[in-house]
Design an enzyme around this catalytic site. Structure first.
Site, PDB file in Angstrom:
ATOM      1  CD  GLU A   1      35.948 -32.458  17.097  1.00  0.00           C
ATOM      2  OE1 GLU A   1      35.331 -33.539  17.026  1.00  0.00           O
ATOM      3  OE2 GLU A   1      36.018 -31.642  16.161  1.00  0.00           O
TER       4      GLU A   1
ATOM      5  CE  LYS B   1      36.795 -31.453  12.394  1.00  0.00           C
ATOM      6  NZ  LYS B   1      35.673 -31.661  13.360  1.00  0.00           N
TER       7      LYS B   1
ATOM      8  CB  CYS C   1      36.694 -35.016  14.642  1.00  0.00           C
ATOM      9  SG  CYS C   1      35.166 -36.007  14.798  1.00  0.00           S
TER      10      CYS C   1
END
Lengths: 302, 302
Positions: B44, B117, B154
């Protein structure tokens, strides 16, 4: 505030005689209580052999109403020992209508709730769709004097949705009566992957929801009455873990066991402050979860 | 039909200079390709140190448009090496509007998709809500010449809903660029529980969905510019697992690594026949998943 709940898991083998199986379980519950358990969890369908290895119309004779003789006997036991019992029974609701049902007996209050298994498996050796109508009570925890219990059953343990819904409804612990085993014809490597996956997916429910969890499974080889030389070897391995998925205690794969394990319910508060997943769920983006599959939905432009 | 996809995971440390970080990653992608990788996953925000350790308005200078210089450089690299690259960038969409975005570069086809995300964390040392607007593209996989990729980022890895929605939309593999580490002040036992939980919850997404999965994480201690003596020690541990959650390969916690691992995509068909979870989901009972919490819903009678 520290709230410790001492769990007992009663893992045993089952034979042909329901009365004898019940007695094994009762002895296990007594033993767990002697060792300090306040909440005792049975394995799935603990009164009977795992009859779903074949589709046999006479096996419906093993079912019983809820409430009925099973819950009456369990309620007596719970009252005598002053414990909460979470037990799994084969429920006869009406002619031709049966469920795989977990019942909750709360000390001297008797039957305080039930959960009807929502996800029903069906694969060679586990012909459950023949026997059990899928549950119609949803994913509702059961309130007891020891806390709000997220009771689920066996195949449910593979579905993160079930654990999540129990957590969203305020469950303080997830409990899974289970009957799962190896096909003895499978390679040892495949058997090891299956057991590890079973434990891993449940530990992940604990992690994703910040909840402790326990699963109670049966042991022993049960021959398939319809296929001589074949059968299921139930892999035991009953266990409890905390809200980070940390394993607190585990039972062996090959023999009966009474597992007693203190679980700190107040740890959920601390763990969820560190990992506040409930804060961040994208409920505006979860609509697709009630779809069977999303092959019909157009994707966004690249 | 056997479809093997050879994955490369490039795990490295990051310093102050984005150009140098990019070069480290580029070298890793080249190395992975030399070792046979056809799809390479970065960690990331691989171009920068993990700037979210504090809320610093000047850190927005690190962002870039998508498409932009980062995707252009990655597209060149993907074309040169004839690979698919899944990379994580800090996307500037407009003044005051930024995302944590994964981009997909498909061999000589350039940028073929992106994922913004959806779940944004925020806790001491990870002030991401300050920087990143939650994604608005939903959970849509990206189609490439090597397959349909379920790209997530993540914090998404803690949410079973995200993995499930990607699976329902036909993803053939789940991919997680990640930046996660230990607070050096935590006890070693707590650190071990965190790492194990991180791996366990992701392996469970693989299991629950019958999909292979890979996560790529950074390594190294990055000091907190706002709190001398403090910082995050990123725990590396990039890994790949198969559709039963079986770990196929893993990287160390304390140093850079290029992991190359063949993944058999056709195993999903076999595993899902044995464990047909998608068949049995109780979509009629999942409505509550789009609720924040179910405290307002009356429960059933006991």
């Amino acid at each position: 505030m520290n709230r410790t709940l001492t769990l007992g898991l009663v893992q045993h083998a089952c034979g042909e005689d329901p009365a004898e199986n019940f007695e094994r379980c009762r002895e296990g519950v007594r033993e767990a209580t002697r060792l300090g358990a306040r909440l005792v969890l049975t394995q799935e369908l603990f009164r009977t052999r795992y009859f779903c290895q074949q589709e046999d119309p006479t096996a419906f004779d093993l079912a019983e109403p809820v409430p009925g003789p099973g819950t009456a006997a369990l309620a007596l036991l719970a009252a005598e020992l002053d414990v909460v019992i979470v037990a799994s029974l084969f429920e006869r609701r009406a002619a031709g209508l049966f469920h795989n049902t977990a019942v909750v007996l709360d000390r001297d209050r008797g039957l305080v709730g039930r959960y009807r298994k929502m996800h029903i498996p069906d694969d060679p050796g586990y012909y459950e769709k023949y026997y059990f109508t899928p549950g119609d009570l949803g994913f509702a925890p059961v309130d007891t004097s020891l806390g709000r219990l997220g009771v689920l059953v066996c195949w449910d343990q593979w579905f993160p949705e079930a654990a999540r819904l129990m957590a969203l409804a305020g469950a303080e612990i997830l409990l899974y009566p289970t009957a799962i085993g190896w096909d003895p014809a499978d390679e040892p490597e495949e058997q090891a992957r299956q057991t590890d996956a079973w434990r891993t997916v449940q530990r992940a429910h604990a992690i994703a929801n910040g909840l402790p969890l326990a699963a109670c499974n049966r042991v022993g080889l049960e021959p398939d009455p319809g296929a001589p030389g074949q059968g299921q070897r139930f892999w035991g391995g009953s266990f409890a873990c905390g809200p980070q998925g940390e394993v607190l205690a585990g039972a062996p794969a090959d023999r009966p066991a009474v597992l007693v394990v203190p679980v700190d319910l107040s740890r959920t508060e601390r763990v969820r402050r560190a990992w506040p997943f409930l804060r961040d769920r994208r409920i505006d983006g979860y609509g697709g979860l009630t779809s069977r599959y999303l092959d019909l939905r157009p994707g966004p432009d690249p």
